[in-house]
Design a protein around this motif. Structure first.
Motif, PDB file in Angstrom:
ATOM      1  N   MET A 183       0.821  -1.193   0.000  1.00 14.20           N
ATOM      2  CA  MET A 183       0.000   0.000   0.000  1.00 14.20           C
ATOM      3  C   MET A 183       0.862   1.252   0.000  1.00 14.20           C
ATOM      4  SD  MET A 183      -2.913   1.417   2.632  1.00 14.20           S
ATOM      5  CE  MET A 183      -3.903  -0.039   2.557  1.00 14.20           C
ATOM      6  N   LYS A 184       0.549   2.121  -0.946  1.00 14.28           N
ATOM      7  CA  LYS A 184       1.206   3.419  -1.010  1.00 14.28           C
ATOM      8  C   LYS A 184       0.284   4.451  -0.363  1.00 14.28           C
ATOM      9  CE  LYS A 184       2.969   4.563  -4.999  1.00 14.28           C
ATOM     10  NZ  LYS A 184       3.192   4.735  -6.454  1.00 14.28           N
ATOM     11  N   ILE A 185       0.851   5.263   0.497  1.00 10.92           N
ATOM     12  CA  ILE A 185       0.089   6.298   1.194  1.00 10.92           C
ATOM     13  C   ILE A 185       0.663   7.652   0.819  1.00 10.92           C
ATOM     14  CG2 ILE A 185      -0.534   7.272   3.445  1.00 10.92           C
ATOM     15  CD1 ILE A 185      -0.298   4.458   4.612  1.00 10.92           C
ATOM     16  N   LEU A 186      -0.228   8.578   0.510  1.00 10.14           N
ATOM     17  CA  LEU A 186       0.153   9.970   0.262  1.00 10.14           C
ATOM     18  C   LEU A 186      -0.412  10.819   1.394  1.00 10.14           C
ATOM     19  CD1 LEU A 186       1.243  12.352  -1.437  1.00 10.14           C
ATOM     20  CD2 LEU A 186      -0.957  12.326  -2.664  1.00 10.14           C
ATOM     21  N   VAL A 187       0.449  11.603   2.023  1.00  9.66           N
ATOM     22  CA  VAL A 187       0.023  12.541   3.066  1.00  9.66           C
ATOM     23  C   VAL A 187       0.225  13.952   2.531  1.00  9.66           C
ATOM     24  CG1 VAL A 187       0.382  13.383   5.417  1.00  9.66           C
ATOM     25  CG2 VAL A 187       0.695  10.951   4.909  1.00  9.66           C
ATOM     26  N   ILE A 188      -0.858  14.731   2.510  1.00  8.69           N
ATOM     27  CA  ILE A 188      -0.781  16.127   2.082  1.00  8.69           C
ATOM     28  C   ILE A 188      -1.165  16.994   3.267  1.00  8.69           C
ATOM     29  CG2 ILE A 188      -1.581  17.873   0.455  1.00  8.69           C
ATOM     30  CD1 ILE A 188      -2.445  15.559  -1.400  1.00  8.69           C
ATOM     31  N   ASP A 189      -0.187  17.718   3.780  1.00  3.35           N
ATOM     32  CA  ASP A 189      -0.401  18.605   4.930  1.00  3.35           C
ATOM     33  C   ASP A 189       0.691  19.666   4.889  1.00  3.35           C
ATOM     34  OD1 ASP A 189      -0.589  19.823   7.498  1.00  3.35           O
ATOM     35  OD2 ASP A 189      -1.391  17.981   8.352  1.00  3.35           O
ATOM     36  N   ASP A 190       0.314  20.914   5.103  1.00  3.85           N
ATOM     37  CA  ASP A 190       1.309  21.991   5.069  1.00  3.85           C
ATOM     38  C   ASP A 190       2.199  22.004   6.304  1.00  3.85           C
ATOM     39  OD1 ASP A 190      -1.161  22.801   6.371  1.00  3.85           O
ATOM     40  OD2 ASP A 190      -0.306  24.810   6.521  1.00  3.85           O
ATOM     41  N   ASN A 191       1.839  21.253   7.330  1.00  8.99           N
ATOM     42  CA  ASN A 191       2.613  21.202   8.563  1.00  8.99           C
ATOM     43  C   ASN A 191       3.683  20.106   8.441  1.00  8.99           C
ATOM     44  OD1 ASN A 191       3.535  20.498  11.196  1.00  8.99           O
ATOM     45  ND2 ASN A 191       1.740  21.468  12.083  1.00  8.99           N
ATOM     46  N   GLU A 192       4.945  20.526   8.348  1.00  5.69           N
ATOM     47  CA  GLU A 192       6.036  19.568   8.166  1.00  5.69           C
ATOM     48  C   GLU A 192       6.194  18.615   9.347  1.00  5.69           C
ATOM     49  OE1 GLU A 192       9.772  21.009   6.639  1.00  5.69           O
ATOM     50  OE2 GLU A 192       8.732  22.563   5.484  1.00  5.69           O
ATOM     51  N   GLN A 193       5.868  19.060  10.552  1.00  5.88           N
ATOM     52  CA  GLN A 193       5.943  18.166  11.712  1.00  5.88           C
ATOM     53  C   GLN A 193       4.958  17.014  11.553  1.00  5.88           C
ATOM     54  OE1 GLN A 193       5.256  21.084  14.862  1.00  5.88           O
ATOM     55  NE2 GLN A 193       7.380  20.868  15.515  1.00  5.88           N
ATOM     56  N   ILE A 215      -1.257  13.162  -6.946  1.00  5.27           N
ATOM     57  CA  ILE A 215      -2.486  12.374  -7.105  1.00  5.27           C
ATOM     58  C   ILE A 215      -2.746  12.112  -8.581  1.00  5.27           C
ATOM     59  CG2 ILE A 215      -5.005  12.407  -6.852  1.00  5.27           C
ATOM     60  CD1 ILE A 215      -4.534  14.070  -4.248  1.00  5.27           C
ATOM     61  N   ARG A 216      -2.499  13.103  -9.401  1.00  4.35           N
ATOM     62  CA  ARG A 216      -2.727  12.962 -10.845  1.00  4.35           C
ATOM     63  C   ARG A 216      -1.713  12.023 -11.506  1.00  4.35           C
ATOM     64  NH1 ARG A 216      -3.613  19.394 -11.577  1.00  4.35           N
ATOM     65  NH2 ARG A 216      -5.889  19.446 -11.373  1.00  4.35           N
ATOM     66  N   GLN A 217      -0.507  11.932 -10.931  1.00  2.00           N
ATOM     67  CA  GLN A 217       0.571  11.157 -11.553  1.00  2.00           C
ATOM     68  C   GLN A 217       0.630   9.703 -11.094  1.00  2.00           C
ATOM     69  OE1 GLN A 217       4.057  13.381 -10.493  1.00  2.00           O
ATOM     70  NE2 GLN A 217       3.717  14.958 -12.034  1.00  2.00           N
ATOM     71  N   GLU A 218       0.236   9.451  -9.839  1.00  2.00           N
ATOM     72  CA  GLU A 218       0.409   8.117  -9.264  1.00  2.00           C
ATOM     73  C   GLU A 218      -0.893   7.619  -8.649  1.00  2.00           C
ATOM     74  OE1 GLU A 218       3.864   7.384  -6.743  1.00  2.00           O
ATOM     75  OE2 GLU A 218       4.603   9.381  -7.295  1.00  2.00           O
ATOM     76  N   LYS A 219      -0.959   6.316  -8.458  1.00  2.00           N
ATOM     77  CA  LYS A 219      -2.099   5.716  -7.761  1.00  2.00           C
ATOM     78  C   LYS A 219      -1.661   5.389  -6.337  1.00  2.00           C
ATOM     79  CE  LYS A 219      -6.113   3.785  -7.211  1.00  2.00           C
ATOM     80  NZ  LYS A 219      -7.197   4.633  -6.790  1.00  2.00           N
ATOM     81  N   PHE A 220      -2.397   5.913  -5.366  1.00  2.00           N
ATOM     82  CA  PHE A 220      -2.110   5.665  -3.959  1.00  2.00           C
ATOM     83  C   PHE A 220      -3.240   4.834  -3.359  1.00  2.00           C
ATOM     84  CE2 PHE A 220       0.192   9.501  -5.040  1.00  2.00           C
ATOM     85  CZ  PHE A 220       1.433   9.274  -4.469  1.00  2.00           C
ATOM     86  N   GLY A 221      -2.874   3.946  -2.445  1.00  2.00           N
ATOM     87  CA  GLY A 221      -3.882   3.147  -1.746  1.00  2.00           C
ATOM     88  C   GLY A 221      -4.702   3.996  -0.801  1.00  2.00           C
ATOM     89  N   VAL A 222      -4.056   4.996  -0.208  1.00  2.00           N
ATOM     90  CA  VAL A 222      -4.709   5.900   0.738  1.00  2.00           C
ATOM     91  C   VAL A 222      -4.131   7.298   0.544  1.00  2.00           C
ATOM     92  CG1 VAL A 222      -4.975   6.510   3.190  1.00  2.00           C
ATOM     93  CG2 VAL A 222      -5.170   4.136   2.484  1.00  2.00           C
ATOM     94  N   ILE A 223      -4.999   8.293   0.596  1.00  2.00           N
ATOM     95  CA  ILE A 223      -4.574   9.688   0.598  1.00  2.00           C
ATOM     96  C   ILE A 223      -5.069  10.307   1.897  1.00  2.00           C
ATOM     97  CG2 ILE A 223      -4.765  11.955  -0.505  1.00  2.00           C
ATOM     98  CD1 ILE A 223      -5.356  10.370  -3.140  1.00  2.00           C
ATOM     99  N   LEU A 224      -4.141  10.795   2.709  1.00  2.00           N
ATOM    100  CA  LEU A 224      -4.475  11.516   3.938  1.00  2.00           C
ATOM    101  C   LEU A 224      -4.351  12.996   3.620  1.00  2.00           C
ATOM    102  CD1 LEU A 224      -2.510   9.351   6.515  1.00  2.00           C
ATOM    103  CD2 LEU A 224      -4.969   9.355   6.107  1.00  2.00           C
ATOM    104  N   LEU A 225      -5.438  13.714   3.772  1.00  2.00           N
ATOM    105  CA  LEU A 225      -5.537  15.075   3.258  1.00  2.00           C
ATOM    106  C   LEU A 225      -5.979  16.031   4.349  1.00  2.00           C
ATOM    107  CD1 LEU A 225      -5.584  16.880   0.704  1.00  2.00           C
ATOM    108  CD2 LEU A 225      -7.892  16.036   0.281  1.00  2.00           C
TER     109      LEU A 225
END
Length: 141
Positions: free
Chosen positions: A24-34, A63-73
């Motif tokens: 599973m590939k996970i993408l996390v998108i958050d402006d907070n680097e911590q 998101i447009r380039q790759e397929k992720f199992g989960v996106i945390l947004l």
């Protein structure tokens, strides 16, 4: 009353999470680097392949380039928030192909929460602060 812990069962659960994580590939998108650093370390330790973006525009490109199992947004970000990303993906007719979990520290109105969860591709909302193990349980469903 004393609760007995079955160590074999605990080890089996850990192996199951590790096996799922390896696929599973996970993408996390958050402006907070911590936040992205913490989640990256946690999911890497569990065996997941993790990608992070602190810039929401960069996250949208991923998101447009790759397929992720989960996106945390994250909901609240500069330039474009998580809800804006959801709207863009819906407009491109690609939201339904995603597995998005929104996380936020904001108190979203109940109507907004219900409307988000009705969208194909949005599968949960997690309130910040969250326990990492609870987050993992939520995304593994």
């Amino acid at each position: 009353m004393e609760t007995k812990v079955d160590n074999n069962q605990t080890r089996q659960q850990a192996k199951t999470v590790k096996a799922i994580g390896q696929h599973m590939k996970i993408l996390v998108i958050d402006d907070n680097e911590q936040t992205t650093t913490m989640l990256s370390k946690f999911f890497n330790a569990k065996g997941f392949e993790i990608t992070t973006a602190n810039d929401p525009i960069e996250g949208l490109h991923l998101i447009r380039q790759e397929k992720f199992g989960v996106i945390l947004l994250d909901v609240m970000m500069p330039v474009i928030g998580g809800i804006g990303i959801i709207e863009i993906l819906a407009g491109e007719d690609t939201l339904k192909d995603q597995n998005v979990f929104i996380f936020t520290g904001a108190n979203l109105p109940e109507v907004q929460v219900k409307n988000l969860l009705r969208r194909d591709g949005v599968n949960g909302i997690v309130k910040k602060p969250f326990e990492l193990d609870n987050l993992l349980t939520t995304i593994l469903g």
